[in-house]
Design a protein around this motif. Structure first.
Motif, mmCIF file in Angstrom:
data_model
loop_
_atom_site.group_PDB
_atom_site.id
_atom_site.type_symbol
_atom_site.label_atom_id
_atom_site.label_comp_id
_atom_site.label_asym_id
_atom_site.label_seq_id
_atom_site.Cartn_x
_atom_site.Cartn_y
_atom_site.Cartn_z
ATOM 1 N N PHE A 1 0.880 -1.199 0.057
ATOM 2 C CA PHE A 1 -0.084 0.009 0.106
ATOM 3 C C PHE A 1 0.976 1.226 0.014
ATOM 4 O O PHE A 1 1.633 1.157 0.687
ATOM 5 C CB PHE A 1 -1.030 0.115 1.218
ATOM 6 C CG PHE A 1 -1.563 -1.246 1.682
ATOM 7 C CD1 PHE A 1 -2.581 -1.654 0.515
ATOM 8 C CD2 PHE A 1 -1.227 -2.439 2.468
ATOM 9 C CE1 PHE A 1 -3.491 -2.738 0.645
ATOM 10 C CE2 PHE A 1 -1.974 -3.407 2.523
ATOM 11 C CZ PHE A 1 -3.156 -3.663 1.641
ATOM 12 N N GLY A 2 0.530 2.225 -0.832
ATOM 13 C CA GLY A 2 1.224 3.489 -0.972
ATOM 14 C C GLY A 2 2.380 3.248 -1.789
ATOM 15 O O GLY A 2 2.898 2.239 -2.467
ATOM 16 N N LEU A 3 3.067 4.330 -2.367
ATOM 17 C CA LEU A 3 4.021 4.351 -3.507
ATOM 18 C C LEU A 3 4.885 5.401 -2.990
ATOM 19 O O LEU A 3 4.741 6.400 -2.343
ATOM 20 C CB LEU A 3 3.580 4.895 -4.876
ATOM 21 C CG LEU A 3 2.457 4.214 -5.447
ATOM 22 C CD1 LEU A 3 1.932 4.671 -6.732
ATOM 23 C CD2 LEU A 3 3.076 2.738 -5.671
ATOM 24 N N PRO A 4 6.416 5.260 -3.245
ATOM 25 C CA PRO A 4 6.853 4.050 -4.319
ATOM 26 C C PRO A 4 7.093 3.035 -3.441
ATOM 27 O O PRO A 4 7.302 3.061 -2.110
ATOM 28 C CB PRO A 4 8.158 4.773 -4.954
ATOM 29 C CG PRO A 4 8.673 5.506 -3.756
ATOM 30 C CD PRO A 4 7.312 6.256 -3.304
ATOM 31 N N VAL A 5 7.340 1.909 -4.142
ATOM 32 C CA VAL A 5 7.800 0.517 -3.415
ATOM 33 C C VAL A 5 8.573 -0.165 -4.415
ATOM 34 O O VAL A 5 8.409 -0.326 -5.595
ATOM 35 C CB VAL A 5 6.423 -0.406 -3.207
ATOM 36 C CG1 VAL A 5 6.970 -1.689 -2.940
ATOM 37 C CG2 VAL A 5 5.506 0.124 -2.102
ATOM 38 N N THR A 6 9.741 -0.778 -3.785
ATOM 39 C CA THR A 6 10.902 -1.347 -4.617
ATOM 40 C C THR A 6 10.902 -2.913 -4.149
ATOM 41 O O THR A 6 11.056 -2.956 -2.975
ATOM 42 C CB THR A 6 11.995 -0.578 -4.669
ATOM 43 O OG1 THR A 6 11.918 0.853 -5.008
ATOM 44 C CG2 THR A 6 13.172 -1.205 -5.397
ATOM 45 N N LEU A 7 10.837 -3.853 -4.881
ATOM 46 C CA LEU A 7 10.790 -5.263 -4.362
ATOM 47 C C LEU A 7 11.954 -5.862 -5.187
ATOM 48 O O LEU A 7 12.419 -5.672 -6.500
ATOM 49 C CB LEU A 7 9.539 -5.864 -5.076
ATOM 50 C CG LEU A 7 8.267 -5.104 -4.563
ATOM 51 C CD1 LEU A 7 7.294 -5.922 -5.559
ATOM 52 C CD2 LEU A 7 7.908 -5.496 -3.139
ATOM 53 N N TYR A 8 12.599 -6.538 -4.554
ATOM 54 C CA TYR A 8 13.868 -7.422 -4.887
ATOM 55 C C TYR A 8 13.623 -8.867 -4.992
ATOM 56 O O TYR A 8 13.462 -9.657 -3.835
ATOM 57 C CB TYR A 8 14.959 -7.037 -4.002
ATOM 58 C CG TYR A 8 15.161 -5.474 -3.629
ATOM 59 C CD1 TYR A 8 15.958 -4.856 -4.736
ATOM 60 C CD2 TYR A 8 14.639 -4.871 -2.951
ATOM 61 C CE1 TYR A 8 16.368 -3.415 -4.460
ATOM 62 C CE2 TYR A 8 14.760 -3.368 -2.416
ATOM 63 C CZ TYR A 8 15.747 -2.683 -3.314
ATOM 64 O OH TYR A 8 16.079 -1.546 -3.394
ATOM 65 N N PHE A 9 13.849 -9.450 -6.172
ATOM 66 C CA PHE A 9 13.644 -10.915 -6.228
ATOM 67 C C PHE A 9 14.938 -11.601 -6.887
ATOM 68 O O PHE A 9 15.629 -11.005 -7.674
ATOM 69 C CB PHE A 9 12.465 -10.994 -7.557
ATOM 70 C CG PHE A 9 10.942 -10.494 -7.186
ATOM 71 C CD1 PHE A 9 10.191 -11.326 -6.476
ATOM 72 C CD2 PHE A 9 10.809 -9.139 -7.397
ATOM 73 C CE1 PHE A 9 9.143 -10.916 -6.147
ATOM 74 C CE2 PHE A 9 9.684 -8.827 -7.150
ATOM 75 C CZ PHE A 9 8.577 -9.501 -6.517
ATOM 76 N N ASP A 10 14.972 -12.799 -6.005
ATOM 77 C CA ASP A 10 16.365 -13.428 -6.640
ATOM 78 C C ASP A 10 16.287 -14.047 -7.966
ATOM 79 O O ASP A 10 14.976 -14.041 -8.616
ATOM 80 C CB ASP A 10 16.740 -14.527 -5.531
ATOM 81 C CG ASP A 10 15.689 -15.489 -5.403
ATOM 82 O OD1 ASP A 10 14.809 -15.964 -6.118
ATOM 83 O OD2 ASP A 10 15.891 -16.284 -4.141
ATOM 84 N N ALA A 11 17.226 -15.094 -8.566
ATOM 85 C CA ALA A 11 16.913 -15.606 -9.873
ATOM 86 C C ALA A 11 15.983 -16.639 -9.841
ATOM 87 O O ALA A 11 15.333 -16.908 -11.041
ATOM 88 C CB ALA A 11 18.146 -16.390 -10.322
ATOM 89 N N GLN A 12 15.434 -17.198 -8.641
ATOM 90 C CA GLN A 12 14.347 -17.987 -8.759
ATOM 91 C C GLN A 12 12.991 -17.559 -8.630
ATOM 92 O O GLN A 12 11.962 -18.151 -8.422
ATOM 93 C CB GLN A 12 14.469 -19.091 -7.367
ATOM 94 C CG GLN A 12 15.797 -19.977 -7.631
ATOM 95 C CD GLN A 12 16.960 -19.586 -7.545
ATOM 96 O OE1 GLN A 12 17.191 -18.721 -6.776
ATOM 97 N NE2 GLN A 12 17.827 -19.816 -8.566
#
Length: 269
Positions: A230-241
């Motif tokens: 909820f809310g902006l901005p949001v940064t998401l970090y994903f691994d190779a899987q």
């Protein structure tokens, strides 16, 4: 869950958990100190503030090259703290306080241990929930009209940024993200605009002279709903899987983004 809604505000979860844990720790310490008739709140707050200050200083020193000015170093809105340094400083300060106030030893230890134990439990629960989150099977449109399934990004490190042109912190962090994409060609950046038409996004990027390899349009807000963002901005970090390994609600700085990228790389085999 990445954020909690409080009226019109969306607040990031980790700082709230820390604040709640500190309050509980202070209450526990006060109850123990009351029986000894020796106030202890000021001593515990000193431990907290000094340890956070030391953690910030170490973080700034680690990523000194990412700061353009002294004022940026003072801006803690990016939540850039070195965790190990903060814990070490807290332990040293706690021992010094116990040595200085030996009669308050039990209260100080009770408050500190309560804070650490509660925060550890709460953050573990949040982390366990994060481990179930992956790149969703959602198809979004690019600015040229072609479609992209987010799961196509599996196989490489991926950073997803949720943003909108009307959002001031989103606008401020766009150059930071653009520079990071140029400097990290091994990482896949997905800039996912929220609920705006393609023409609006194109005009904004042109005005800002920004270029990204992949700008996607989430016209219905599917992605933030998927992650409780909820809310902006949001940064998401994903691994190779395709596993979510970290998240950041709010504006990222050069330093906080560099730290998150370092953590992302270290989390991947």
């Amino acid at each position: 869950m990445i954020a909690i809604n409080w009226g019109p505000l969306a607040l990031p979860v980790p700082p709230l958990l820390l604040l709640f844990s500190v309050v509980v720790g202070l209450v526990v310490a006060s109850l123990v100190a009351k029986r000894q008739q020796s106030p202890v709140t000021d001593q515990l707050l000193t431990v907290l503030l000094v340890s956070l200050l030391f953690g910030r200083i170490v973080f700034v020193l680690r990523f000194m090259q990412s700061y353009d000015s002294f004022w940026q170093m003072l801006d803690i809105r990016d939540r850039g703290f070195d965790f190990s340094a903060t814990i070490l400083a807290a332990m040293i300060m706690l021992m010094l306080q116990i040595k200085r106030y030996p009669k308050q030893r039990k209260a100080l230890l009770s408050g500190a241990l309560s804070t650490v134990a509660l925060f550890a439990v709460l953050i573990t629960v949040v982390t366990a929930g994060r481990q179930q989150a992956q790149l969703p099977d959602i198809v979004l449109s690019q600015l040229d009209g072609s479609s992209v399934n987010l799961q196509q990004s599996k196989g490489q490190l991926t950073i997803v940024n949720l943003w909108a042109t009307w959002c001031p912190p989103c606008r401020r962090e766009m150059p930071v993200l653009a520079k990071a994409e140029q400097n990290n060609p091994d990482i896949n950046f997905l800039l996912i605009n929220q609920r705006e038409p393609a023409d609006t996004v194109k005009q904004f990027l042109a005005q800002m002279s920004l270029q990204f390899s992949q700008v996607l349009l989430d016209t219905t807000g599917q992605v933030p709903q998927q992650f409780g963002a909820f809310g902006l901005p949001v940064t998401l970090y994903f691994d190779a899987q395709g596993q979510l390994v970290d998240s950041h609600m709010g504006e990222v700085s050069d330093a906080s983004l560099a730290a998150a990228i370092s953590k992302l790389r270290s989390s991947s085999p």
